[in-house]
Motif scaffolding. Structure first.
Motif, mmCIF file in Angstrom:
data_model
loop_
_atom_site.group_PDB
_atom_site.id
_atom_site.type_symbol
_atom_site.label_atom_id
_atom_site.label_comp_id
_atom_site.label_asym_id
_atom_site.label_seq_id
_atom_site.Cartn_x
_atom_site.Cartn_y
_atom_site.Cartn_z
ATOM 1 N N LEU A 102 0.438 -1.168 -0.536
ATOM 2 C CA LEU A 102 -0.093 0.765 -0.152
ATOM 3 C C LEU A 102 0.760 1.611 0.226
ATOM 4 O O LEU A 102 0.450 2.413 -0.571
ATOM 5 N N PHE A 103 1.453 1.302 0.878
ATOM 6 C CA PHE A 103 3.329 2.967 0.779
ATOM 7 C C PHE A 103 3.988 2.420 -0.120
ATOM 8 O O PHE A 103 5.235 2.652 0.017
ATOM 9 N N GLY A 104 3.644 1.047 -1.599
ATOM 10 C CA GLY A 104 4.828 0.838 -1.486
ATOM 11 C C GLY A 104 5.049 2.119 -2.769
ATOM 12 O O GLY A 104 6.340 2.406 -3.536
ATOM 13 N N GLY A 105 4.153 3.290 -2.958
ATOM 14 C CA GLY A 105 4.433 4.637 -3.961
ATOM 15 C C GLY A 105 3.782 4.170 -5.289
ATOM 16 O O GLY A 105 3.724 4.777 -5.883
ATOM 17 N N PHE A 106 3.304 2.851 -5.402
ATOM 18 C CA PHE A 106 2.295 2.909 -7.072
ATOM 19 C C PHE A 106 1.433 3.507 -6.739
ATOM 20 O O PHE A 106 0.546 3.772 -7.498
ATOM 21 N N TYR A 107 0.113 2.966 -5.953
ATOM 22 C CA TYR A 107 -1.007 2.995 -5.738
ATOM 23 C C TYR A 107 -0.793 4.761 -5.497
ATOM 24 O O TYR A 107 -2.699 4.673 -5.227
ATOM 25 N N ILE A 108 -0.675 5.274 -4.769
ATOM 26 C CA ILE A 108 -0.535 6.487 -3.563
ATOM 27 C C ILE A 108 0.934 7.410 -3.721
ATOM 28 O O ILE A 108 1.763 6.764 -3.725
ATOM 29 N N ASN A 109 0.242 8.560 -4.396
ATOM 30 C CA ASN A 109 1.889 9.507 -3.551
ATOM 31 C C ASN A 109 1.978 9.647 -2.579
ATOM 32 O O ASN A 109 0.986 10.248 -1.755
ATOM 33 N N VAL A 110 3.103 9.235 -2.296
ATOM 34 C CA VAL A 110 3.721 9.298 -0.899
ATOM 35 C C VAL A 110 3.724 10.420 -0.436
ATOM 36 O O VAL A 110 3.689 10.634 1.624
ATOM 37 N N ASP A 111 3.913 11.712 -1.188
ATOM 38 C CA ASP A 111 3.969 12.659 -0.789
ATOM 39 C C ASP A 111 2.738 13.742 -0.367
ATOM 40 O O ASP A 111 2.186 14.787 0.244
ATOM 41 N N SER A 112 1.509 12.985 -0.590
ATOM 42 C CA SER A 112 0.148 13.060 -0.430
ATOM 43 C C SER A 112 -0.529 12.954 0.744
ATOM 44 O O SER A 112 -1.682 12.850 1.096
ATOM 45 N N TRP A 147 11.047 0.907 -1.548
ATOM 46 C CA TRP A 147 12.398 1.134 -2.226
ATOM 47 C C TRP A 147 13.260 0.251 -3.254
ATOM 48 O O TRP A 147 13.683 0.505 -4.366
ATOM 49 N N ALA A 148 12.240 -0.993 -3.852
ATOM 50 C CA ALA A 148 12.563 -1.871 -4.412
ATOM 51 C C ALA A 148 11.627 -1.864 -6.175
ATOM 52 O O ALA A 148 12.303 -1.534 -6.912
ATOM 53 N N PHE A 149 10.944 -0.517 -5.454
ATOM 54 C CA PHE A 149 9.645 -0.296 -7.028
ATOM 55 C C PHE A 149 11.253 0.579 -7.294
ATOM 56 O O PHE A 149 10.508 1.106 -8.443
#
Length: 276
Positions: free
Chosen positions: A223-233, A249-251
């Motif tokens: 969920l917090f992998g950076g694909f489903y949602i912009n982590v800055d938001s 980090w892997a993605f």
């Protein structure tokens, strides 16, 4: 006829006795090594414990050859299947979305495979291991290290086969150094997922509890992998969680590795739309 039956019974009894003798020899080697000097924790004893435990783990792994073959077969099958779905990627704008989706799917695949492959490792052996450790046959760290390093190649090779086949079918970044880094990142992702699975397995009393805890933890990482949602938001209370998600980090590393030195055209979009 009765003689043949007796011979079969004797052969079966001999095979059973051989297996029992093998287990007894391993346990005896560990115990005898301890009896020589219970307080001596020298390198010789540690090496003997590691050798015996690694040999026992290797025998247990190689005994289930059907599962080993099945892992490689499924890896090759899904590599071809996913490769057919994402094949034919060009250098247009549409391929950017496809590449991102593929890279995140590969991250998910390696993460879940590494986690699930080791979740049942410790609960099913906990009773035996606790009894042997309580008898001072070996130390816990010797058991863990032997288990980890013997099973590591078996858990890493199928993902590497999957990724290598998929890489060339899809046609990702063709540079030789990009291919090498891609394989290295896949291996690191698998090792991290395996370590996470071992931690969950070690802290679980039963196989069922390990299966109930492991997947939800992995879903949080996804969920917090950076694909489903912009982590800055993310809300301020949650903005630190992406930094402890190894999936992020892997993605992110796979994306940087893929897009380095690549250029894309804008032939497939309208003039009033932005071009990356």
């Amino acid at each position: 006829r009765f003689d043949n039956g007796e011979n079969r019974d004797r052969a079966s009894s001999t095979n059973s006795d051989t297996a029992d003798d093998t287990k007894a020899n391993i346990t005896s080697a560990l115990t005898d090594n301890n009896d020589d000097d219970k307080k001596d924790e020298g390198l010789d004893r540690v090496w003997t414990n590691l050798s015996c435990l690694a040999w026992r783990t290797g025998v247990e792994v190689m005994r289930d050859r059907f599962t080993l073959k099945l892992k490689f077969i499924t890896s090759i099958f899904f590599a071809i299947l996913v490769g057919c779905v994402y094949s034919g990627m060009s250098d247009d704008q549409t391929s950017i979305q496809n590449r991102n989706g593929l890279l995140f799917f590969v991250t998910i695949n390696q993460s879940f495979n590494g986690l699930i492959s080791v979740l049942n490792t410790f609960p099913k052996e906990k009773v035996i291991v606790n009894r042997e450790i309580s008898s001072n046959a070996y130390k816990l760290n010797s058991y863990f290290l032997s288990k980890f390093f013997v099973e590591l190649p078996i858990n890493i090779l199928p993902p590497l086969v999957f990724s290598l086949i998929l890489y060339w079918i899809v046609g990702l970044n063709p540079a030789a150094d990009r291919v090498f880094i891609f394989m290295l990142l896949i291996m690191q992702t698998s090792i991290t997922a395996i370590a996470m699975g071992l931690a969950v397995s070690a802290g679980s009393a039963t196989v069922e509890s390990a299966g109930a805890v492991g997947p939800p933890l992995m879903i949080v990482c996804l969920l917090f992998g950076g694909f489903y949602i912009n982590v800055d938001s993310l809300p301020q209370v949650l903005n630190l969680l992406p930094y402890v998600s190894f999936v992020k980090w892997a993605f992110q590393s796979l994306v940087i590795n893929e897009y380095k030195d690549l250029t894309f055209n804008c032939d497939d979009i309208d003039d009033n739309m932005g071009c990356m």
